[in-house]
Design an enzyme around this catalytic site. Structure first.
Site, mmCIF file in Angstrom:
data_model
loop_
_atom_site.group_PDB
_atom_site.id
_atom_site.type_symbol
_atom_site.label_atom_id
_atom_site.label_comp_id
_atom_site.label_asym_id
_atom_site.label_seq_id
_atom_site.Cartn_x
_atom_site.Cartn_y
_atom_site.Cartn_z
ATOM 1 C CG HIS A 110 -64.368 92.200 93.123
ATOM 2 N ND1 HIS A 110 -65.465 92.628 92.429
ATOM 3 C CD2 HIS A 110 -63.330 93.153 93.012
ATOM 4 C CE1 HIS A 110 -65.432 93.968 92.135
ATOM 5 N NE2 HIS A 110 -64.158 94.340 92.479
ATOM 6 C CG HIS B 76 -63.441 96.610 96.671
ATOM 7 N ND1 HIS B 76 -63.033 97.808 96.639
ATOM 8 C CD2 HIS B 76 -63.823 95.981 95.487
ATOM 9 C CE1 HIS B 76 -63.145 98.016 95.085
ATOM 10 N NE2 HIS B 76 -63.515 96.882 94.718
ATOM 11 C CG ASP C 9 -70.615 93.743 92.622
ATOM 12 O OD1 ASP C 9 -69.179 94.045 92.647
ATOM 13 O OD2 ASP C 9 -71.154 94.452 91.870
HETATM 14 P P1 AMP Z 1 -63.818 97.961 91.311
HETATM 15 O O1 AMP Z 1 -63.653 99.463 92.255
HETATM 16 O O2 AMP Z 1 -63.362 98.041 89.945
HETATM 17 O O3 AMP Z 1 -63.134 96.773 91.842
HETATM 18 O O4 AMP Z 1 -65.249 97.571 91.369
HETATM 19 C C1 AMP Z 1 -66.230 98.243 92.203
HETATM 20 C C2 AMP Z 1 -67.287 97.289 92.353
HETATM 21 O O5 AMP Z 1 -68.416 97.684 93.177
HETATM 22 C C3 AMP Z 1 -68.348 96.846 91.049
HETATM 23 O O6 AMP Z 1 -68.199 95.435 91.031
HETATM 24 C C4 AMP Z 1 -69.613 97.415 91.235
HETATM 25 O O7 AMP Z 1 -70.682 96.654 90.820
HETATM 26 C C5 AMP Z 1 -69.618 97.386 92.864
HETATM 27 N N1 AMP Z 1 -70.495 98.377 93.393
HETATM 28 C C6 AMP Z 1 -70.722 99.759 93.060
HETATM 29 N N2 AMP Z 1 -71.580 100.340 93.960
HETATM 30 C C7 AMP Z 1 -72.129 99.373 94.635
HETATM 31 C C8 AMP Z 1 -73.320 99.312 95.475
HETATM 32 N N3 AMP Z 1 -73.877 100.538 95.762
HETATM 33 N N4 AMP Z 1 -73.600 98.203 96.063
HETATM 34 C C9 AMP Z 1 -72.916 96.999 95.664
HETATM 35 N N5 AMP Z 1 -71.988 96.969 94.822
HETATM 36 C C10 AMP Z 1 -71.558 98.224 94.348
#
Ligand code: AMP
Length: 129
Positions: free
Chosen positions: A95, A93, A29
């Site tokens: 985490h 996804h 992330d």
């Molecule tokens: P959520 O959709 O709320 O579960 O969060 C999406 C996660 O994706 C967040 O923790 C972001 O920091 C992460 N994220 C968004 N864009 C990217 C990227 N280009 N590379 C890595 N992580 C990302």
């Protein structure tokens, strides 16, 4: 339009990759709650985790388990936490977050890493897979 995660999976956007197989992809992330915060994503773009069919859902959990074990070997932590949010990126996804404190699960607690630190960390996790 493809999700940002589909673009990462297709190599159109860079990432710090941890692993991939035919159906799943894992990468660090970019805005981590804690060092080693990793996302595990099905390659098939479906918005909500619980809309995955059973095979994809179970497959994602099996894939995430392997990554979590490597993470726990790599990053000093008490255990690996798992969270499902999806409010920012509409592509299912999970985490995986190496935890030492409860606040690391809040998504308000963030740590910053340099590109070099992300690169080294991703190599170390891959070496423990
Ligand atoms: P959520 O959709 O709320 O579960 O969060 C999406 C996660 O994706 C967040 O923790 C972001 O920091 C992460 N994220 C968004 N864009 C990217 C990227 N280009 N590379 C890595 N992580 C990302």
């Amino acid at each position: 339009m493809s999700s940002i995660f589909t673009k990462i999976i297709n190599g159109e956007i860079p990432c710090y990759k941890i692993a991939e197989d035919d159906n799943f992809f894992a990468f660090l992330d970019i805005n981590p709650n804690a060092k080693g915060h990793t996302l595990c994503v099905p390659k098939k773009e479906i918005d909500k985790l619980f809309d995955l069919d059973d095979s994809a859902y179970i497959g994602l959990m099996q894939f995430a388990k392997k990554i979590a074990i490597a993470l726990e070997k790599t990053v000093p932590c008490q255990r690996i936490g798992m969270a499902v949010i999806g409010l920012e990126v509409p592509h299912a996804h999970v985490h995986l977050i190496p935890l030492n404190e409860m606040r690391e699960m809040t998504f308000k607690h963030k740590v910053s890493l340099t590109p070099e630190e992300f690169e080294t960390l991703s190599k170390e996790i891959r070496a423990n897979l």
